[in-house]
Design an enzyme around this catalytic site. Structure first.
Site, PDB file in Angstrom:
ATOM      1  N   GLY A 219       4.418 -10.996 -24.860  1.00 47.30           N
ATOM      2  CA  GLY A 219       5.676 -10.885 -24.093  1.00 47.30           C
ATOM      3  C   GLY A 219       5.493 -11.359 -22.656  1.00 47.30           C
ATOM      4  O   GLY A 219       4.718 -12.274 -22.374  1.00 47.30           O
ATOM      5  N   SER A 220       6.152 -10.672 -21.751  1.00 48.04           N
ATOM      6  CA  SER A 220       6.190 -11.139 -20.368  1.00 48.04           C
ATOM      7  C   SER A 220       4.846 -11.100 -19.657  1.00 48.04           C
ATOM      8  O   SER A 220       4.694 -11.699 -18.604  1.00 48.04           O
ATOM      9  CB  SER A 220       7.214 -10.339 -19.562  1.00 48.04           C
ATOM     10  OG  SER A 220       8.480 -10.475 -20.160  1.00 48.04           O
ATOM     11  N   THR A 221       3.889 -10.382 -20.177  1.00 46.29           N
ATOM     12  CA  THR A 221       2.584 -10.415 -19.517  1.00 46.29           C
ATOM     13  C   THR A 221       2.026 -11.833 -19.573  1.00 46.29           C
ATOM     14  O   THR A 221       1.225 -12.226 -18.727  1.00 46.29           O
ATOM     15  CB  THR A 221       1.573  -9.445 -20.162  1.00 46.29           C
ATOM     16  OG1 THR A 221       1.519  -9.689 -21.566  1.00 46.29           O
ATOM     17  CG2 THR A 221       1.945  -8.000 -19.909  1.00 46.29           C
ATOM     18  N   PHE A 222       2.464 -12.594 -20.545  1.00 46.86           N
ATOM     19  CA  PHE A 222       2.000 -13.980 -20.628  1.00 46.86           C
ATOM     20  C   PHE A 222       2.540 -14.817 -19.476  1.00 46.86           C
ATOM     21  O   PHE A 222       2.007 -15.901 -19.185  1.00 46.86           O
ATOM     22  CB  PHE A 222       2.403 -14.594 -21.978  1.00 46.86           C
ATOM     23  CG  PHE A 222       1.686 -15.872 -22.290  1.00 46.86           C
ATOM     24  CD1 PHE A 222       2.351 -17.094 -22.211  1.00 46.86           C
ATOM     25  CD2 PHE A 222       0.342 -15.855 -22.639  1.00 46.86           C
ATOM     26  CE1 PHE A 222       1.682 -18.288 -22.488  1.00 46.86           C
ATOM     27  CE2 PHE A 222      -0.329 -17.047 -22.914  1.00 46.86           C
ATOM     28  CZ  PHE A 222       0.339 -18.266 -22.838  1.00 46.86           C
ATOM     29  N   LYS A 223       3.557 -14.322 -18.808  1.00 46.46           N
ATOM     30  CA  LYS A 223       4.089 -15.051 -17.650  1.00 46.46           C
ATOM     31  C   LYS A 223       3.014 -15.213 -16.588  1.00 46.46           C
ATOM     32  O   LYS A 223       3.097 -16.120 -15.751  1.00 46.46           O
ATOM     33  CB  LYS A 223       5.308 -14.353 -17.069  1.00 46.46           C
ATOM     34  CG  LYS A 223       6.553 -14.506 -17.947  1.00 46.46           C
ATOM     35  CD  LYS A 223       7.714 -13.655 -17.440  1.00 46.46           C
ATOM     36  CE  LYS A 223       8.889 -13.759 -18.400  1.00 46.46           C
ATOM     37  NZ  LYS A 223       9.834 -12.659 -18.288  1.00 46.46           N
TER      38      LYS A 223
END
Lengths: 489, 461
Positions: A219-223
């Site tokens: 999810g957004s941690t991959f941002k």
């Protein structure tokens, strides 16, 4: 005259005995390994179990994760795990029937007293008639922190990894569900088989660590990875991007939405990169991904270790992102990948390494769980020195990202991780899943200026909050508890 | 001749004494090592052990020196080392059985001495050809007799008289060798006459091939009735070897091989237990056999492989995982604990024994002595080959013992009697041939024309 026959008879027998000698050579030299290692050959196992296998300890050198107890019976020592399920992810198991796993496997040569460094001690033991003693493995695990992590995760499905970004030492590693290695170490094969069967049938695959072996969409941690790629490829924290309510995906009728269908930052026309990370804006990051292109995104992920072989003593499945070729006919996937969905996969260990690189001035250290090896008399025979895995981002990028992650905690989606008196940096993630109950992620480190600890948490399928869960609500508090304990102690 | 004998005797006497003492030292050493390995202390009965072993073997040595001057000096010490090592290993495996083995060793040495005492010239045996032959066959087939026959481990090889259980096949082996030596020596020209030719091979008249066929039939009978491959193979092998030695006709060898093949085929087709042996030989390590009928063979392979070159060390391995390891499989125990080195040493000891045995046969002049020497040696050689081959899975396993080393009274005692006879053959015989037991001139006398042997009558050869 019979002499001729007698001589020939003698020669014939000489030849026959030469064949016997050859056969013995075959069994004892040429094919020796093959036969000796036949699984049905108990001898090596019995020999192995006749060794006083070394202890596995926490970093304090006192807390025992695994030890051997002498027993009566043909297997002379029993492997005991005093805090079974708590450290199972680290110790692995040591089983007659199923062999070795985890640290029991990777450090076997030392634990079994076979490593060359232990030769002097072995010799002394041999002469004094003492049973062979294995070496003690001192892990990097902080016993207190491990307990805090376990308590913080509670019964929620998922995993927690805490490591020291300066050295790569793993300070805590917890997964749910886990298992008790004790029955697997039983001398009774029936008990062992039954235990393992139960574990294999149990929901949630307890034998596979959710902290380091299973993979989930980050999810957004991959941002953090996407932002790294952006900063490394010419963009700046102040670079602005348009902020539509939803992003039109190329070659597709689908639209990329933000979390909850919201319009980032109350509908501002443009967002900076830094703002987008702070509020975790999918639309902007999708756009960033498209601008970067698949190649740069994949490259950056791989620099962090995705799809690479990161050396680690325990079984570890590195994160993965589809190869560049796969994006060729599906540009929209680049956008969805940039926000850690689509086919991007990771686990707390991988994301902790991403966080560690950011925390350590861009240098990603190799993770390791073994600190040092001591022989049975306590002398240190091997010290594991920290080792660099790579430098996925420049020091400047790491500083910029750190600043952004600080604002996530101070003013963004990660406020639940705030700790009075300590500046925490973090990134939330709420990964969509087919069930509608998202995985809640949080990747963090503290103190932001000179980070001493990185914590990555994943709680599967929203935990208690189910479909209402977010990384900030479910995962961040767990990370906070671990960080607090770590910085206190 | 006498002077040479005396000089020779003194040298060989000295060698034998030295070797015998060495043998005792090695045996004691092995025993001490085993007990040290097991208990960490020297054996408490070490003094008694040394005394008993030294006394027994030194007495044997002196008996040989006195009653068989000029005998080969290597034979007794080699057998002594083998039996000493065997004892030590048996003690390591099962101290209770070691006690039995020690008793039998003493009994064997007793009979050894007795044999040398009673038989001053082995040629006297030549006069009792058919008596001995019948006794041999009788002993061989004794276990078939109802009432006293016992089946142990599927083979009806044993005879029980009260508390005493023994294996008459071991005795019959010796008796049959003596019989064959006498019979074949008498008939050798007849048997060697070639009247037919098939290719390069000469064959005698069919009726003269009778003995070979009879022997074949008897070995098959042993296989049928006693369910034992080992004795049957051994007997037939000894017979074929002696027949060939006596006649020099390669055709007998070929015929022997052919008959063996036919016999093996019949055995395989007719008997489940033969099929089983072959299956185990081929598939011992397959999962379905490994833990069932192939377990013993598989464990022996594992044992030897785990031992590797130097072995695990006495007392450090796990030969006890092999069922009945103290008898047929004792070789595997040596393999595991003493490694390739230990096993090679054992094989070399046998090679020495066998070599000297054949040497003794060559040293004698008369046909009976040569055949007797060759036959006795072949018996030991072939038996050793068959069992070591079976244990190492070179050939299918058969239930016979490793001479001098395996646990087993009948085998040990019979082998020492065999040794006594071999030593007797190796010693230059007295100047005069022994008097005949019957009126008819013995074939040996007719055949011989040695100046040293005086025939009572000047019969033409």
């Amino acid at each position: 005259m019979m002499d001729r026959q007698i001589r020939r008879l003698a020669l014939a027998f000489l030849a026959l005995f030469a064949v016997l000698f050859a056969q013995a050579n075959y069994l004892q030299v040429f094919a020796s390994s093959r036969y000796a290692n036949n699984p049905a050959n108990q001898r090596l196992l019995l020999q192995e179990y006749a060794v006083d296998r070394g202890d596995i300890l926490a970093r304090d050198g006192q807390t025992v994760l695994a030890r051997s107890r002498p027993t009566k019976g043909k297997f002379e020592y029993l492997r005991v795990y005093p805090n079974g399920p708590l450290y199972a992810d680290v110790t692995g198991y040591y089983s007659i029937v199923f062999g070795r796993y985890g640290a029991e496997a990777s450090e076997n040569d030392y634990l079994a007293g076979r490593a060359p460094e232990l030769l002097p001690q072995n010799l002394v033991d041999e002469i004094l008639g003492r049973p062979k003693r294995g070496a003690t493995v001192v892990t990097t695990i902080n016993a207190g922190l491990q307990q805090v992590a376990r308590r913080a995760l509670g019964s929620l499905p998922g995993g927690v990894v805490a490591l020291d970004p300066r050295t790569g030492e793993v300070l805590a590693m917890v997964a749910n569900p886990s298992y008790d290695p004790n029955p697997l170490a039983s001398h009774d094969p029936a008990v062992v088989r039954q235990a393992r069967r139960a574990l294999l049938r149990a929901p949630g695959k307890p034998l596979l660590s959710r902290a380091s072996q299973e993979l989930f969409p980050p999810g957004s941690t991959f941002k953090l990875v996407t932002a790294s790629a952006a900063l490394e490829n010419g963009m700046r924290p102040s670079t602005t991007f348009p902020n539509p309510p939803a992003l039109q995906l190329p070659n597709s009728t689908a639209m990329l939405h933000n979390f909850g269908g919201e319009h980032c930052l109350g509908g501002a026309a443009q967002l900076t990169l830094a703002q987008a990370l702070t509020v975790s804006c999918n639309v902007v990051f999708g756009e960033i991904g498209l601008r970067l292109g698949a190649a740069k995104l994949v490259e950056q992920a791989q620099k962090f270790g995705f799809d690479k072989a990161i050396p680690f003593e325990l079984p570890f499945e590195e994160g993965s992102i589809p190869p560049v070729g796969e994006f060729a006919g599906a540009l929209s996937f680049v956008a969805t990948s940039a926000i850690g969905q689509q086919d991007v996969q990771a686990n707390p260990m991988q994301m902790a390494l991403v966080g560690a690189a950011i925390a350590n001035g861009g240098v990603e250290m190799e993770p390791h769980v073994v600190k040092e090896i001591r022989d049975a008399d306590g002398r240190v025979v091997k010290e594991i020195k920290p080792s660099v895995f790579g430098q996925p981002i420049s020091a400047r990028t790491s500083a910029e990202l750190t600043a952004m992650m600080v604002s996530v905690v101070n003013a963004g989606t990660g406020t639940a991780a705030q700790i009075p008196g300590v500046q925490v940096a973090g990134k939330t993630g709420t990964a969509e899943t087919p069930s509608g109950k998202p995985h809640a992620w949080f990747v963090s480190f503290a103190p932001a200026r000179n980070p001493r600890i990185v914590v990555a948490v994943v709680v599967l399928n929203g935990g208690d909050l189910g479909s209402d869960a977010t990384g900030g609500a479910v995962a961040a508090p767990i990370a906070k508890a671990v960080i607090q304990a770590a910085l206190r102690g | 001749m006498q002077a040479a004998t005396t000089l020779e005797s003194r040298a060989t006497r000295g060698t034998q004494l030295a070797l015998t003492i060495l043998a005792v030292i090695l045996s004691v050493g092995a025993y001490v090592l085993v007990v040290l390995g097991k208990t960490g202390k020297a054996p408490p009965d070490i003094v008694a052990f040394v005394a008993a072993m030294s006394a027994a073997f030194l007495i044997a040595h002196f008996v040989v020196v006195r009653l068989a001057p000029g005998a080969d000096p290597v034979l007794l010490p080699t057998a002594a080392v083998l039996s000493g090592l065997g004892y030590a290993m048996i003690y390591r495996l099962d101290p209770g059985r070691a006690g039995d083995q020690f008793g039998w060793l003493m009994l064997g040495l007793g009979l050894f001495v007795l044999t040398l005492f009673v038989i001053r010239d082995h040629r006297v045996l030549d006069g009792y050809t058919y008596t001995i032959g019948l006794a041999g066959v009788a002993f061989l087939l004794l276990p078939v007799a109802p009432g006293i026959g016992r089946t142990i481990n599927g083979a009806r090889l044993w005879v029980g008289v009260g508390p005493l259980v023994f294996e008459p096949a071991e005795i019959s082996k010796v008796l049959l060798v003596i019989f064959l030596a006498s019979f074949l020596n008498a008939k050798k020209e007849l048997l060697a006459m070639a009247t037919r030719r098939i290719g390069p091979l000469h064959f005698p008249e069919l009726r003269y091939m009778g003995p070979l066929l009879v022997a074949w039939a008897i070995s098959l009978a042993v296989l049928f009735l006693e369910k034992d491959l080992g004795s049957s193979l051994l007997f037939f092998g000894i017979f074929t070897a002696m027949l060939w030695t006596a006649t020099g006709r390669a055709s007998y060898l070929v015929l022997g091989v052919v008959l063996f093949a036919i016999g093996a085929f019949i055995g395989y087709s007719a008997f489940a237990h033969v099929q089983e042996r072959v299956t185990i030989y081929l598939h011992a390590l397959d999962p379905q056999h490994l833990h069932a009928d192939g377990y013993q063979v598989a464990q022996a392979q594992f044992a030897m492989a785990t031992g590797g070159m130097v072995g695990t060390g006495l007392g450090q391995g796990h030969p006890d995982l092999i069922p009945s390891v103290w008898t047929d499989f004792i070789f595997a125990a040596f393999g595991e604990e003493l490694g390739l080195f230990g096993v090679t040493a054992l094989l070399l000891l046998y090679v020495a024994l066998i070599g000297r045995g054949f040497r003794a046969a060559l040293a004698r002049e008369d046909g009976f002595s040569k055949l007797l020497g060759a036959g006795l040696t072949t018996a030991v050689a072939l038996q050793t080959f068959i069992i070591v081959g079976g244990v190492t899975r070179l050939i299918p396993l058969t239930g016979i013992t490793l001479p001098f080393v395996s646990y087993g009274g009948s085998s040990l005692v019979a082998n020492f009697v065999l040794l006594a006879l071999l030593i007797r053959v190796s010693a230059p015989p007295p100047a005069h041939a022994p008097t005949r037991a019957r009126g008819r001139p013995r074939a040996t006398e007719r055949a011989e024309s040695q100046p040293t042997v005086q025939t009572p009558r000047g019969e033409p050869a």
